[in-house]
Write a protein that holds these residues in place. Sequence first.
Motif, PDB file in Angstrom:
ATOM      1  N   UNK A   1      37.609  -7.656 -28.552  1.00 51.31           N
ATOM      2  CA  UNK A   1      38.371  -6.401 -28.583  1.00 51.31           C
ATOM      3  C   UNK A   1      37.735  -5.371 -27.664  1.00 51.31           C
ATOM      4  N   UNK A   2      36.400  -5.293 -27.685  1.00 48.89           N
ATOM      5  CA  UNK A   2      35.733  -4.326 -26.813  1.00 48.89           C
ATOM      6  C   UNK A   2      35.922  -4.625 -25.346  1.00 48.89           C
ATOM      7  N   UNK A   3      35.818  -5.910 -24.960  1.00 47.98           N
ATOM      8  CA  UNK A   3      36.012  -6.276 -23.553  1.00 47.98           C
ATOM      9  C   UNK A   3      37.439  -5.985 -23.104  1.00 47.98           C
ATOM     10  N   UNK A   4      38.410  -6.305 -23.947  1.00 43.69           N
ATOM     11  CA  UNK A   4      39.813  -6.034 -23.597  1.00 43.69           C
ATOM     12  C   UNK A   4      40.058  -4.539 -23.453  1.00 43.69           C
ATOM     13  N   UNK A   5      39.481  -3.745 -24.348  1.00 41.15           N
ATOM     14  CA  UNK A   5      39.659  -2.300 -24.260  1.00 41.15           C
ATOM     15  C   UNK A   5      39.041  -1.710 -23.017  1.00 41.15           C
ATOM     16  N   UNK A   6      37.857  -2.173 -22.633  1.00 40.56           N
ATOM     17  CA  UNK A   6      37.192  -1.651 -21.436  1.00 40.56           C
ATOM     18  C   UNK A   6      37.989  -1.989 -20.183  1.00 40.56           C
ATOM     19  N   UNK A   7      38.424  -3.232 -20.057  1.00 33.67           N
ATOM     20  CA  UNK A   7      39.178  -3.645 -18.874  1.00 33.67           C
ATOM     21  C   UNK A   7      40.512  -2.907 -18.802  1.00 33.67           C
ATOM     22  N   UNK A   8      41.185  -2.749 -19.943  1.00 35.43           N
ATOM     23  CA  UNK A   8      42.480  -2.052 -19.949  1.00 35.43           C
ATOM     24  C   UNK A   8      42.329  -0.594 -19.556  1.00 35.43           C
ATOM     25  N   UNK A   9      41.366   0.091 -20.148  1.00 33.78           N
ATOM     26  CA  UNK A   9      41.177   1.505 -19.840  1.00 33.78           C
ATOM     27  C   UNK A   9      40.743   1.707 -18.390  1.00 33.78           C
ATOM     28  N   UNK A  10      39.856   0.850 -17.887  1.00 33.62           N
ATOM     29  CA  UNK A  10      39.433   0.971 -16.490  1.00 33.62           C
ATOM     30  C   UNK A  10      40.590   0.730 -15.532  1.00 33.62           C
ATOM     31  N   UNK A  11      41.452  -0.229 -15.854  1.00 31.44           N
ATOM     32  CA  UNK A  11      42.606  -0.500 -14.991  1.00 31.44           C
ATOM     33  C   UNK A  11      43.576   0.676 -14.986  1.00 31.44           C
ATOM     34  N   UNK A  12      43.827   1.268 -16.145  1.00 31.08           N
ATOM     35  CA  UNK A  12      44.736   2.416 -16.202  1.00 31.08           C
ATOM     36  C   UNK A  12      44.152   3.611 -15.453  1.00 31.08           C
ATOM     37  N   UNK A  13      42.861   3.816 -15.580  1.00 29.54           N
ATOM     38  CA  UNK A  13      42.238   4.922 -14.851  1.00 29.54           C
ATOM     39  C   UNK A  13      42.311   4.709 -13.349  1.00 29.54           C
ATOM     40  N   UNK A  14      42.086   3.480 -12.893  1.00 33.96           N
ATOM     41  CA  UNK A  14      42.123   3.224 -11.458  1.00 33.96           C
ATOM     42  C   UNK A  14      43.528   3.406 -10.901  1.00 33.96           C
ATOM     43  N   UNK A  15      44.543   2.899 -11.613  1.00 31.55           N
ATOM     44  CA  UNK A  15      45.913   3.048 -11.135  1.00 31.55           C
ATOM     45  C   UNK A  15      46.360   4.501 -11.158  1.00 31.55           C
ATOM     46  N   UNK A  16      45.799   5.293 -12.045  1.00 34.75           N
ATOM     47  CA  UNK A  16      46.163   6.711 -12.095  1.00 34.75           C
ATOM     48  C   UNK A  16      45.410   7.521 -11.047  1.00 34.75           C
ATOM     49  N   UNK A  17      44.153   7.167 -10.786  1.00 35.13           N
ATOM     50  CA  UNK A  17      43.375   7.917  -9.789  1.00 35.13           C
ATOM     51  C   UNK A  17      43.719   7.508  -8.365  1.00 35.13           C
ATOM     52  N   UNK A  18      43.912   6.210  -8.136  1.00 36.09           N
ATOM     53  CA  UNK A  18      44.264   5.699  -6.799  1.00 36.09           C
ATOM     54  C   UNK A  18      45.548   4.886  -6.914  1.00 36.09           C
ATOM     55  N   UNK A  19      46.701   5.537  -7.045  1.00 33.99           N
ATOM     56  CA  UNK A  19      47.962   4.789  -7.179  1.00 33.99           C
ATOM     57  C   UNK A  19      48.251   3.990  -5.925  1.00 33.99           C
ATOM     58  N   UNK A  20      48.738   2.752  -6.063  1.00 32.68           N
ATOM     59  CA  UNK A  20      48.960   1.913  -4.875  1.00 32.68           C
ATOM     60  C   UNK A  20      50.202   2.287  -4.079  1.00 32.68           C
ATOM     61  N   UNK A  21      51.225   2.853  -4.733  1.00 30.99           N
ATOM     62  CA  UNK A  21      52.472   3.138  -4.019  1.00 30.99           C
ATOM     63  C   UNK A  21      52.471   4.501  -3.342  1.00 30.99           C
TER      64      UNK A  21
END
Length: 530
Positions: free
Chosen positions: A53-73
């Motif tokens: 659960x902890x690993x899934x939460x860390x990866x999910x939150x990091x991915x959402x932060x990256x897509x919000x800070x550096x959006x690809x489109x």
Amino acid sequence: MSAKSRYDRLSSDRSQFLNTARQAADLTLPYLIREDETYTRGTLKLTTPWQSVGAKGVVTLASKLMLALLPPQTSFFKLQVNDVNLPEELGPEIRSELDLSFAKIERTIMESIAASSDRVVVHQALKHLVVAGNALIFMGKDGLKLYPLNRYVVDRDGNGNVIEIVTKETISKKLLKKFYPEYTKPNQPNPTSETSSHPEDECDIYTHVTLDNNRWVWHQEVEDEILPKSMGKAPVDANPWLVLRFNHVDGEVYGRGRVEEFIGDLKSLEALSQALVEGSAAAAKVVFTVSPSSTTKPATLAKAGNGAIIQGRPDDIGVVQVGKTADFQTAYQMVGTLSQRLGEAFLVLNVRDSERTTAEEVRMTQLELEQQLGGLFSLLTVEFLVPYLNRKLNVAQRTGEIPRLPKGGIVKPTIVAGINALGRGQDRESLGQFLTVIAQTMGPDAIAQYINPEEVVKRLAAASGIDVLNLVKSMQEIQQEQQAAMAQQQQMVMAQQAGQLAAVDQKREQMNADMLQAEAETQLPPPPIE
């Protein structure tokens, strides 16, 4: 004072944060923060958590932060003209040309980011921020480089501004000779090889970064000797060393991670998961017991195949049972509660499992999770996006990829991602709800009567981060098109009327000709002459 001495001195302030980061990594992603003593020539000992659960939460939150800070489109920043410092002689035509040039510069910067590995390093840094709360990024000419918390120390002033950075790396001495041939110190064995985990052909290299005369300067040292041609410098507003924190606590040099905020639930979940796994393994073990006075021999029972018939009484043969079903059920329910709390803490989308779950419910759940990112974005926008953009613009101008931006505050870079993107999303939702309420309470005709459609289109585009330049028609263009359409319609009407009149005239002439011909045919011939 040498860089090594400074590193050892500042390490004492980092020790408590590093210990907490290692505990957080052991419960989530153990490879992020590792013990230095466990590394011996490629042998790496890592703990294995009993839950994911902890690993899934860390990866999910990091991915959402990256897509919000550096959006690809879309671009995460926008170059705008500062109206305060704008000369009065610049008219709307020149401002339109400036907007087009700024859009070209934005595309150039975004293309360079897409062609590099910046997003990969940023995603890894965000995972370190979520777990350890700290990370260091160096923006070199070959790309970004990440330093975990156990490889650097920092010092800050009373206002929290970074004034000193010291990094530590372990490299091969052969590699050191290759990149620094001017380094004339003999290749001596490591003097601390007996007490250090490094082999004799490796050494520690320290990079010392300080703030001097309003400029950042740095150099590298090996065994208290400065390496030749390892010096560097950069302006204050284009510092390539980005010291990142996840949460800021007043008076503390380092930050706090997201995992540390919920480490109690993670520890409880770890213990319960271990108990459930080990208990389930014990309960799944099948052991038969045979009464000592039974005529059935244990060997006969062990050799019997599926469906075999042997002599014996069923009462003399039993199966060992754990009998902890109720206790396991209590632990299982607690594990579910802890998993749900941790999923909400790390913004993992958990939609209600029901046949009547609608798309609107899923959208509102996702929106509620994204609203929790507001506090997380604030510090990252200030400590990461702003210096990252300043460094990118500075390097691109020096290399000639983009033209030199005018000084004097005429051009103002603005961050439109992170917390600002959440604000635009709120504006879009509020505007949509406002129009819906007006249409429902006053009728659809009220929107056309009281709402300016041009302003609605502009605000929706701004809320979505879309540039309306040469995309949305202005009211002047719409009026010109309407006038042209009306003129064309009038011409068509006039042409149609002229055609109808011509047809009427032609028909009238035909009728007159027919009448004359009829009169000629009905006229009596003259009488004969006698």
